[in-house]
Design a protein around this motif. Sequence first.
Motif, short mmCIF file in Angstrom:
data_model
loop_
_atom_site.label_atom_id
_atom_site.label_comp_id
_atom_site.label_asym_id
_atom_site.label_seq_id
_atom_site.Cartn_x
_atom_site.Cartn_y
_atom_site.Cartn_z
N LEU A 143 94.25 52.67 45.06
CA LEU A 143 94.15 53.58 46.19
C LEU A 143 94.26 55.02 45.69
CD1 LEU A 143 96.61 51.69 48.56
CD2 LEU A 143 94.12 51.66 48.68
N SER A 144 93.51 55.91 46.30
CA SER A 144 93.55 57.31 45.88
C SER A 144 94.86 57.95 46.32
CB SER A 144 92.36 58.08 46.44
OG SER A 144 92.50 58.24 47.85
N LEU A 145 95.29 58.94 45.58
CA LEU A 145 96.51 59.66 45.93
C LEU A 145 96.34 60.35 47.28
CD1 LEU A 145 99.28 60.86 45.29
CD2 LEU A 145 98.11 62.66 43.98
N MET A 146 95.17 60.89 47.55
CA MET A 146 94.93 61.56 48.83
C MET A 146 95.10 60.60 50.00
SD MET A 146 94.31 64.45 50.21
CE MET A 146 93.74 65.37 48.78
N ARG A 147 94.62 59.37 49.86
CA ARG A 147 94.76 58.40 50.94
C ARG A 147 96.23 58.06 51.17
NH1 ARG A 147 91.43 52.79 51.12
NH2 ARG A 147 89.75 54.32 51.42
N VAL A 148 96.97 57.85 50.10
CA VAL A 148 98.39 57.52 50.23
C VAL A 148 99.14 58.67 50.90
CG1 VAL A 148 100.51 57.04 48.94
CG2 VAL A 148 98.37 55.93 48.28
N LYS A 149 98.83 59.89 50.52
CA LYS A 149 99.50 61.05 51.14
C LYS A 149 99.13 61.17 52.61
CE LYS A 149 99.69 64.87 48.74
NZ LYS A 149 99.27 66.01 47.89
N ASP A 150 97.90 60.86 52.97
CA ASP A 150 97.49 60.89 54.38
C ASP A 150 98.26 59.84 55.19
OD1 ASP A 150 95.73 62.96 53.99
OD2 ASP A 150 93.95 61.69 53.85
N TRP A 151 98.38 58.64 54.63
CA TRP A 151 99.14 57.59 55.33
C TRP A 151 100.59 58.01 55.51
CZ3 TRP A 151 97.10 52.67 52.33
CH2 TRP A 151 95.81 52.37 52.79
N LEU A 152 101.17 58.59 54.49
CA LEU A 152 102.56 59.04 54.58
C LEU A 152 102.72 60.10 55.67
CD1 LEU A 152 103.48 59.24 50.79
CD2 LEU A 152 104.39 57.61 52.45
N ALA A 153 101.77 61.02 55.74
CA ALA A 153 101.85 62.07 56.76
C ALA A 153 101.75 61.48 58.16
CB ALA A 153 100.74 63.09 56.54
N LEU A 154 100.89 60.49 58.35
CA LEU A 154 100.76 59.86 59.66
C LEU A 154 102.04 59.14 60.08
CD1 LEU A 154 97.15 58.35 59.40
CD2 LEU A 154 97.88 60.27 60.84
N LEU A 155 102.83 58.71 59.11
CA LEU A 155 104.07 58.00 59.39
C LEU A 155 105.28 58.94 59.36
CD1 LEU A 155 103.33 54.80 57.29
CD2 LEU A 155 103.38 54.96 59.78
N ASP A 156 105.01 60.24 59.40
CA ASP A 156 106.07 61.27 59.46
C ASP A 156 106.92 61.30 58.20
OD1 ASP A 156 105.36 62.20 62.04
OD2 ASP A 156 106.47 60.56 62.97
N PHE A 157 106.28 61.07 57.05
CA PHE A 157 106.95 61.27 55.77
C PHE A 157 106.60 62.66 55.24
CE2 PHE A 157 107.21 56.62 55.66
CZ PHE A 157 108.45 56.41 55.07
#
Length: 240
Positions: A143-157
């Motif tokens: 998985l790309s780092l950008m995708r992981v960071k986007d998922w984290l942002a959506l989950l309020d991380f």
Amino acid sequence: MSIEKQEQWLASPLGQYLQEQEQALFDRVVHDIFGFNAMQFGMLQMPLLRHCRIPYQFNADVANGLIRCVSHQFPLQADSLDLLLLPHTLDFSEHPHQTLREAARVLVPEGHIVITGFNPVSAWGARRLASDHDVYPWDANFLSLMRVKDWLALLDFEVVEVTMACHMPPFRNSSGHGRLGRIERLGARLWPLMGGVYFVLAKKRVVSMRLIKPAWNKSKLKAGLLPTPTQKTDIQKKHE
């Protein structure tokens, strides 16, 4: 994913190189995180909590550890962990987004999550394209780092730190590592985003409620509870 294949690869020179790089990153970060409960899911061959000062620590995995479960269904209560380590867990999860949802559920407010993953935009990603996808670890999701960071942002991380490691090309033999050892040192300076592995430290944030206070200054009570006379009332008084 076969545990036997994972252990066999981690025992190889390339696997030992990855463990050396990641162990140093985990050792540095977990030492400064406090709380009551910490869990490592996956890659149990690596003692990633060895420098953690949280008193209650345990491991979990599909077939090993104190708790045996899948990463997208933790048998834990909500808000029960202060620290959660996911070393390459998203890489081998059938439901990586749901795995992060579970992480958000079980972490306490201000709890920390640490993630490592294979970077598709690297020599390791290129090696995956040229390899058999049924062979560990090239069967990972990458998985790309950008995708992981986007998922984290959506989950309020909130992402606290991102570090790249494993800048050397993924050669099989140790002699290749010896000849190209300086590439690791140069990689962090010359192509910092091209490391074969990314390391992410994030903190769970809870959106605070905004209290709506009464506008007392705009609605002060008049003495004697008498209404303020309007302009029309004054004119009427003059005619009277």
